[in-house]
Design a protein around this motif. Structure first.
Motif, mmCIF file in Angstrom:
data_model
loop_
_atom_site.group_PDB
_atom_site.id
_atom_site.type_symbol
_atom_site.label_atom_id
_atom_site.label_comp_id
_atom_site.label_asym_id
_atom_site.label_seq_id
_atom_site.Cartn_x
_atom_site.Cartn_y
_atom_site.Cartn_z
ATOM 1 N N HIS A 83 0.820 -1.229 0.000
ATOM 2 C CA HIS A 83 0.000 0.000 0.000
ATOM 3 C C HIS A 83 0.853 1.278 0.000
ATOM 4 O O HIS A 83 0.678 2.135 -0.836
ATOM 5 C CB HIS A 83 -0.915 0.054 1.234
ATOM 6 C CG HIS A 83 -1.941 -1.016 1.289
ATOM 7 N ND1 HIS A 83 -3.226 -0.830 0.867
ATOM 8 C CD2 HIS A 83 -1.876 -2.296 1.720
ATOM 9 C CE1 HIS A 83 -3.915 -1.942 1.045
ATOM 10 N NE2 HIS A 83 -3.116 -2.848 1.565
ATOM 11 N N PHE A 108 -5.241 0.624 -4.061
ATOM 12 C CA PHE A 108 -4.285 -0.280 -3.404
ATOM 13 C C PHE A 108 -2.874 0.298 -3.428
ATOM 14 O O PHE A 108 -2.200 0.404 -2.413
ATOM 15 C CB PHE A 108 -4.308 -1.642 -4.117
ATOM 16 C CG PHE A 108 -3.333 -2.655 -3.566
ATOM 17 C CD1 PHE A 108 -3.283 -2.925 -2.196
ATOM 18 C CD2 PHE A 108 -2.479 -3.361 -4.405
ATOM 19 C CE1 PHE A 108 -2.397 -3.870 -1.691
ATOM 20 C CE2 PHE A 108 -1.598 -4.299 -3.908
ATOM 21 C CZ PHE A 108 -1.559 -4.560 -2.543
ATOM 22 N N HIS A 147 -8.613 -5.589 -2.025
ATOM 23 C CA HIS A 147 -8.038 -6.943 -1.972
ATOM 24 C C HIS A 147 -8.891 -8.018 -2.647
ATOM 25 O O HIS A 147 -9.104 -9.093 -2.077
ATOM 26 C CB HIS A 147 -7.805 -7.343 -0.519
ATOM 27 C CG HIS A 147 -7.035 -6.326 0.258
ATOM 28 N ND1 HIS A 147 -7.642 -5.308 0.969
ATOM 29 C CD2 HIS A 147 -5.711 -6.139 0.408
ATOM 30 C CE1 HIS A 147 -6.712 -4.561 1.550
ATOM 31 N NE2 HIS A 147 -5.531 -5.037 1.220
ATOM 32 N N GLU A 213 -5.752 -7.192 9.020
ATOM 33 C CA GLU A 213 -6.235 -6.193 8.059
ATOM 34 C C GLU A 213 -7.609 -6.619 7.543
ATOM 35 O O GLU A 213 -7.875 -7.813 7.416
ATOM 36 C CB GLU A 213 -5.260 -6.106 6.871
ATOM 37 C CG GLU A 213 -5.577 -4.971 5.906
ATOM 38 C CD GLU A 213 -4.708 -5.000 4.653
ATOM 39 O OE1 GLU A 213 -4.178 -6.077 4.319
ATOM 40 O OE2 GLU A 213 -4.586 -3.955 3.994
ATOM 41 N N ASN A 234 -3.830 -1.882 5.738
ATOM 42 C CA ASN A 234 -2.475 -1.964 6.293
ATOM 43 C C ASN A 234 -1.713 -0.643 6.308
ATOM 44 O O ASN A 234 -0.804 -0.477 7.111
ATOM 45 C CB ASN A 234 -1.641 -2.972 5.510
ATOM 46 C CG ASN A 234 -1.764 -4.355 6.120
ATOM 47 O OD1 ASN A 234 -2.296 -4.502 7.210
ATOM 48 N ND2 ASN A 234 -1.287 -5.356 5.411
ATOM 49 N N ASP A 288 -1.095 -9.298 0.683
ATOM 50 C CA ASP A 288 -0.664 -8.276 -0.273
ATOM 51 C C ASP A 288 0.583 -8.663 -1.049
ATOM 52 O O ASP A 288 0.961 -7.981 -2.004
ATOM 53 C CB ASP A 288 -0.383 -6.955 0.480
ATOM 54 C CG ASP A 288 -1.662 -6.343 1.034
ATOM 55 O OD1 ASP A 288 -2.741 -6.749 0.590
ATOM 56 O OD2 ASP A 288 -1.573 -5.467 1.901
#
Ligand SMILES: [Zn+2]
Length: 321
Positions: A83, A108, A147, A213, A234, A288
């Motif tokens: 991020h 993102f 996500h 998260e 995050n 991620d």
């Protein structure tokens, strides 16, 4: 005399290299004369072409579709937080060599717009073709949750979207990409089915996914789970006493058997939740970023399998007690 000799030798060397180059291009030309000239030129050029992506999960999905037709590289490395990544000068150098930059979108990659604005590169954004789910908390309220790849069902959509975009980029390989994509999607679908079968064995009241998260909204939505988390995104991975208390109360109230965290953040807070409530700490999920080499989630498929395995084990271990 010696000078003359060096001069003649240099000339011969020069003539030889020119001839060699000419021969080389003749070989290429003779190939093109057998087929479509443009097609072959594209192929010769493409050997140097770089598809740059924002994070490792996307890198793996793109590579599964294009095979060895392009070089595929990710800006962020395995294990990195994505991020709030800080772009480096070497990223800009790589960006200048790329023919396309592929990103997830939905906010993102907080750094991506600025990164791309410094480059003369085309951009593909997966989110432009996806239905978003929205974050319902804090300063992120109303913003799309980025996500989506976490759900195998949406992973299949990623493949479809990328197949279309990459085929437009390289139409001569459309069929090859289509075949690669289909075989990749079949593997994702197998994981999707396994997970659905497992969830059907869980008591409905226990179907909660508690994470660090709030990255699992798509997964929980697609598989009939409820979601709870310590922080929404995050980039804001600070735990406040209020958020902690909320999760602890929920776990106690609903007698949620297991809680989880994720690989790119510190899991201490979630371990405290487990200690406080008696829930089982199921371990860290990959969200991620893929794992580093020799880790448990080096590819997207491994990541999905690993995550679903951790969730299964977490529930199984705690439900036995
Ligand atoms: Zn995230």
């Amino acid at each position: 005399m010696k000078k003359n000799f060096i001069f003649i030798f240099s000339c011969l060397l020069f003539i030889f290299s020119v001839t060699a180059c000419k021969n080389n291009s003749e070989i290429q030309n003779s190939n093109t004369s057998n087929g479509d000239e443009l097609t072959n030129k594209t192929r010769i050029k493409k050997e140097k072409e770089l598809l740059l992506v924002s994070f490792t999960i996307l890198e793996d999905i793109v590579r599964n579709i294009v095979g060895d037709e392009f070089k595929v590289e990710s800006i962020t490395k395995p294990g990195m937080e994505v991020h709030g990544y800080q772009v480096t000068p070497s990223d800009l150098v790589r960006g200048s060599k790329a023919i396309i930059f592929i990103q997830n979108g939905f906010g993102f990659e907080l750094w991506a717009d600025k990164f791309v604005s410094n480059l003369n590169v085309e951009k593909i954004t997966i989110a432009n073709n996806l239905e978003p789910m929205f974050i319902s908390e804090d300063i992120y309220k109303g913003k799309p949750n980025p996500h989506a790849w976490i759900s195998p069902k949406r992973g299949i959509l990623y493949v479809d979207i990328l197949l279309e975009e990459l085929s437009n980029l390289d139409p001569e390989n459309r069929e090859k990409f289509k075949k690669n994509a289909q075989s990749f999607k079949n593997k994702i679908q197998k994981i999707d089915e396994d997970f659905s079968l497992f969830l059907n064995t869980l008591p409905k009241s226990k179907r909660y996914l508690v994470s660090c998260e709030g990255a699992f909204s798509y997964l929980t939505n697609d598989y009939g789970l409820k979601e709870a988390y310590l922080w929404p995104v995050n980039a804001e991975s600070q735990i406040t006493p209020k958020r902690m208390a909320k999760v602890i109360n929920l776990v106690n109230e609903k007698q949620i058997p297991a809680v989880f965290c994720e690989s790119t953040v510190n899991s201490e807070s979630q371990e405290s939740v487990a200690k406080e409530t008696g829930a089982f700490f199921g371990g860290n999920l990959y969200v991620d970023s893929l794992s580093k080499k020799n880790g448990p989630a080096e590819s997207y498929l491994e990541m999905l399998e690993y995550n679903l395995g951790i969730i299964k084990n977490g529930f199984n271990a705690s439900l036995k007690n």
